[in-house]
Scaffold this active site. Sequence first.
Site, PDB file in Angstrom:
ATOM      1  N   LYS A  33       0.849  -1.209   0.000  1.00  0.00           N
ATOM      2  CA  LYS A  33       0.000   0.000   0.000  1.00  0.00           C
ATOM      3  C   LYS A  33       0.880   1.252   0.000  1.00  0.00           C
ATOM      4  O   LYS A  33       2.095   1.161   0.239  1.00  0.00           O
ATOM      5  CB  LYS A  33      -0.912  -0.016   1.230  1.00  0.00           C
ATOM      6  CG  LYS A  33      -0.164   0.003   2.566  1.00  0.00           C
ATOM      7  CD  LYS A  33      -1.082  -0.337   3.735  1.00  0.00           C
ATOM      8  CE  LYS A  33      -0.299  -0.302   5.048  1.00  0.00           C
ATOM      9  NZ  LYS A  33      -1.122  -0.766   6.187  1.00  0.00           N
ATOM     10  N   ARG A 128     -10.926  -0.024  14.197  1.00  0.00           N
ATOM     11  CA  ARG A 128     -10.557   0.785  13.039  1.00  0.00           C
ATOM     12  C   ARG A 128     -11.260   0.242  11.796  1.00  0.00           C
ATOM     13  O   ARG A 128     -12.070   0.913  11.195  1.00  0.00           O
ATOM     14  CB  ARG A 128      -9.028   0.769  12.874  1.00  0.00           C
ATOM     15  CG  ARG A 128      -8.498   1.789  11.916  1.00  0.00           C
ATOM     16  CD  ARG A 128      -6.988   1.699  11.781  1.00  0.00           C
ATOM     17  NE  ARG A 128      -6.540   0.448  11.172  1.00  0.00           N
ATOM     18  CZ  ARG A 128      -5.315   0.260  10.684  1.00  0.00           C
ATOM     19  NH1 ARG A 128      -4.416   1.223  10.769  1.00  0.00           N
ATOM     20  NH2 ARG A 128      -4.974  -0.896  10.136  1.00  0.00           N
ATOM     21  N   TYR A 242      15.985  30.386   7.067  1.00  0.00           N
ATOM     22  CA  TYR A 242      14.754  31.040   7.532  1.00  0.00           C
ATOM     23  C   TYR A 242      14.809  31.306   9.030  1.00  0.00           C
ATOM     24  O   TYR A 242      15.316  30.482   9.807  1.00  0.00           O
ATOM     25  CB  TYR A 242      13.557  30.140   7.240  1.00  0.00           C
ATOM     26  CG  TYR A 242      13.069  30.200   5.816  1.00  0.00           C
ATOM     27  CD1 TYR A 242      12.678  31.411   5.227  1.00  0.00           C
ATOM     28  CD2 TYR A 242      12.986  29.043   5.056  1.00  0.00           C
ATOM     29  CE1 TYR A 242      12.216  31.445   3.918  1.00  0.00           C
ATOM     30  CE2 TYR A 242      12.527  29.077   3.745  1.00  0.00           C
ATOM     31  CZ  TYR A 242      12.137  30.285   3.184  1.00  0.00           C
ATOM     32  OH  TYR A 242      11.689  30.327   1.895  1.00  0.00           O
ATOM     33  N   MET A 290      11.663  24.110   1.922  1.00  0.00           N
ATOM     34  CA  MET A 290      10.907  23.210   1.051  1.00  0.00           C
ATOM     35  C   MET A 290      11.830  22.389   0.149  1.00  0.00           C
ATOM     36  O   MET A 290      11.636  21.180  -0.028  1.00  0.00           O
ATOM     37  CB  MET A 290       9.929  24.015   0.183  1.00  0.00           C
ATOM     38  CG  MET A 290       9.025  23.141  -0.661  1.00  0.00           C
ATOM     39  SD  MET A 290       7.976  24.076  -1.775  1.00  0.00           S
ATOM     40  CE  MET A 290       6.943  24.960  -0.629  1.00  0.00           C
TER      41      MET A 290
HETATM   42  C1  LIG Z   1      -0.384  -1.726   6.903  1.00  0.00           C
HETATM   43  C2  LIG Z   1      -1.003  -3.029   7.254  1.00  0.00           C
HETATM   44  C3  LIG Z   1      -0.224  -4.196   7.318  1.00  0.00           C
HETATM   45  C4  LIG Z   1       1.288  -4.171   7.234  1.00  0.00           C
HETATM   46  O1  LIG Z   1       1.773  -3.686   8.488  1.00  0.00           O
HETATM   47  P1  LIG Z   1       3.333  -3.556   8.795  1.00  0.00           P
HETATM   48  O2  LIG Z   1       3.367  -3.103  10.221  1.00  0.00           O
HETATM   49  O3  LIG Z   1       3.846  -2.505   7.867  1.00  0.00           O
HETATM   50  O4  LIG Z   1       3.969  -4.861   8.570  1.00  0.00           O
HETATM   51  C5  LIG Z   1      -0.878  -5.397   7.511  1.00  0.00           C
HETATM   52  N1  LIG Z   1      -2.227  -5.452   7.673  1.00  0.00           N
HETATM   53  C6  LIG Z   1      -3.005  -4.337   7.656  1.00  0.00           C
HETATM   54  C7  LIG Z   1      -4.472  -4.462   7.859  1.00  0.00           C
HETATM   55  C8  LIG Z   1      -2.422  -3.095   7.471  1.00  0.00           C
HETATM   56  O5  LIG Z   1      -3.176  -1.994   7.464  1.00  0.00           O
END
Ligand SMILES: *Cc1c(COP(=O)(O)O)cnc(C)c1O
Length: 345
Positions: A33, A128, A242, A290
């Site tokens: 992801k 969540r 800055y 930046m």
């Molecule tokens: C991001 C995520 C993972 C991977 O987690 P890591 O801590 O990066 O290994 C696995 N399962 C879900 C549901 C996640 O959101």
Amino acid sequence: MSTAKLTIDLDAIAANWRALDKLSNSETAAVVKADGYGLGAARVARTLAHAGCKRFFVAVAEEGAAVRDAVGPGPEIGIFSGHMRGDTDMIADLGLTPMINSLEQLTRHLEALPGHPFGVQLDTGMNRLGMEWEEWAAVAEVVLDQRPVLLMSHLACADEPDHPMNAYQLDIFRQMTDGLNVPRSLAATGGILLGADYHFDVTRPGIGLYGGLPFAEATRTVQIDLPVVQIRDIDEGEVVGYANAWQATRRSRIATVSAGYADGLLRAISDKATLWHNDTPCPLIGRVSMDLITVDVTDLGEDPRHLTILGPHQSADDLAEVAGTIGYEIFTSLGARYTRRYTSR
Ligand SMILES: *Cc1c(COP(=O)(O)O)cnc(C)c1O
């Protein structure tokens, strides 16, 4: 060329996947992801598919499209956000596998794409994503009739091995899924390290693949080299950057380096981080802007052409500690401006 260089070691990512795979007897998937934690989902997924990975996970369906393009029709691509309104065509056309999170998503999926593979995400206390116990109890029979490919949940505190939440969530997950005869998945990187009780049928590492904690044995995967744009001498008492944030206490030689907070070098590392010229540390001074940072190279004895901010002497987690954040945020903040170079044998 004045863009910073981001070098990504694909062999190291494959080695990390294999190392995580060895820690369990389960199938090891890969979480790609957020564009493969900022390192490039397509390149990472293709590399891991060659290494033997048969299952990938992304957060949203659009990310799944890029991964499908990279790995071809074989591997399974799971979508953590499930089956969202508007995603039906993409899920169908690209053969994505939504992890259903709610009764609403379940209805949408079974009505729009009957017979299309799906998994179910269960909430075991993180609150969540996923169905809660009562929802699951109400639909489990219907769902099991449709042969889901996976029942999964996610641990909230897996990076703290002694946290009682781990055993608590494991117990809830078992109670929700024992005896159902469907493949199960609970562990991300942290969960793999908690031991065999947490492994079930499929593990889902993300950060460990990219070389981040809590997988302390990981191989580093990233080097970032920043070109020096300009070098100047300043007198004691002169200021840099800055807000006049740094003032020289001696005659100093200052390098202006091409990369800034737009490249994920968070402002929180202002006046605190260290860059490296080969094995010699050089302090970042003043504010991160930046596109630029300034570095004190007075003691270096030569004018560097590049300085390294992630590499052999400093990991993403080291830099994260300076910034008061976690390695995950360093990786995913890196941004699009780098000249990326992928290495593999
Ligand atoms: C991001 C995520 C993972 C991977 O987690 P890591 O801590 O990066 O290994 C696995 N399962 C879900 C549901 C996640 O959101």
